[in-house]
Design an enzyme around this catalytic site. Structure first.
Site, PDB file in Angstrom:
ATOM      1  N   GLU A  21     -23.463  12.101 -33.069  1.00  0.00           N
ATOM      2  CA  GLU A  21     -22.504  11.214 -32.430  1.00  0.00           C
ATOM      3  C   GLU A  21     -21.178  11.912 -32.138  1.00  0.00           C
ATOM      4  O   GLU A  21     -20.559  11.671 -31.099  1.00  0.00           O
ATOM      5  CB  GLU A  21     -22.279   9.958 -33.276  1.00  0.00           C
ATOM      6  CG  GLU A  21     -23.425   8.981 -33.244  1.00  0.00           C
ATOM      7  CD  GLU A  21     -23.754   8.489 -31.845  1.00  0.00           C
ATOM      8  OE1 GLU A  21     -22.822   8.327 -31.021  1.00  0.00           O
ATOM      9  OE2 GLU A  21     -24.945   8.282 -31.559  1.00  0.00           O
ATOM     10  N   GLY A  59     -17.186  22.489 -26.092  1.00  0.00           N
ATOM     11  CA  GLY A  59     -15.876  22.013 -25.671  1.00  0.00           C
ATOM     12  C   GLY A  59     -15.291  21.007 -26.650  1.00  0.00           C
ATOM     13  O   GLY A  59     -15.935  20.616 -27.617  1.00  0.00           O
TER      14      GLY A  59
END
Length: 268
Positions: A36, A80
């Site tokens: 998640e 990222g």
């Protein structure tokens, strides 16, 4: 649309066309937590190889908690938003210290952890514990708007969408329900029916090319390999010194790097 018809539409689609991801093959709360956090603002297909490598290296929350920050960032490289990795690492430490190594089930305990907001807490509760938590994300917004607000002219709030979610929840299996909603929403977006311009709370992701976010990632990638001077970073990244200095200051403040003898290092 009647609730039962809506539920059947979503679940029938999922049971025929549901996507396969490694985090859907487990209810392990730690693995769900990792997935998640990785999935925040990142497409699922990009997450799959990173998730597999991360879990192979850090098999348990204890393994992650005891890992070096540098090792965590090396595994994260390419995803990222590196602050997510730092917060996930901090969350693992908090889980070991405050929860005896068990990812908590209670929403209040989850949102108290770094890296976890209301959506991520709800997703962990649904996918790891099969709890009927009411939450929304991009794909779920698309589904609710498509079925319940498609003709609406004014902007729709998340409060309104959450009210829909409360009324249509499939209580027999919340885990399957949310996976189904997300996959139906992904299908709508592929067909150009995302409707996100109709919602007041959705914020489009900022442009990556030329952004501070891109430069932050480039700096971290260099420092994961070896220490550098400010002049070395300016030369290799080909950006002006003032901008690099500003971003370096932010990285230091966020706990990524340290400075010694005019050289920048990744924190271990």
């Amino acid at each position: 649309m009647k609730m039962k018809i809506f539920q059947k539409t979503i679940l029938d689609y999922y049971r025929t066309h549901g996507r396969k991801f490694p985090w859907r093959q487990t209810h392990n709360p730690y693995k769900i937590l990792v997935s998640e956090v990785m999935l925040q603002q990142t497409q699922a297909d990009r997450v799959v190889p990173k998730f597999n490598a991360f879990i192979k290296k850090f098999r348990t929350v204890e393994a992650l908690a005891h890992a070096s920050q540098k090792d965590v960032l090396v595994l994260w490289s390419g995803l990222g938003y590196n602050r997510r990795a730092l917060n996930l690492h901090r969350a693992a430490k908090a889980i070991v210290l405050d929860h005896a190594g068990k990812v908590p089930k209670a929403k209040e305990a989850l949102v108290a952890l770094p890296a976890i907001g209301p959506y991520t807490a709800g997703a962990i509760r649904a996918f790891a514990f099969n709890e009927p938590d009411n939450f929304i994300e991009t794909n779920i917004r698309s589904v609710y708007i498509h079925f319940f607000f498609a003709d609406r002219k004014t902007k729709i709030t998340d409060k309104e969408l959450l009210a829909v979610g409360e009324n249509v929840m499939y209580l027999e299996n919340p885990c399957e329900w949310y996976q189904a909603l997300m996959d139906y929403g992904a299908m709508l977006k592929r067909e150009g029916k995302g409707y996100l311009n109709k919602t007041r709370n959705y914020t489009k992701q900022s442009k990556f090319q030329g952004s501070d976010r891109k430069i932050r990632g480039a700096i971290l990638k260099l420092l994961l390999q070896k220490s550098e001077t400010l002049e070395g970073l300016v030369t290799q990244i080909n950006e002006n010194k003032a901008r690099i200095t500003k971003i370096i200051t932010g990285l230091s403040r966020d706990g990524f790097i340290k400075i010694k003898s005019n050289r920048f290092f990744m924190k271990s």
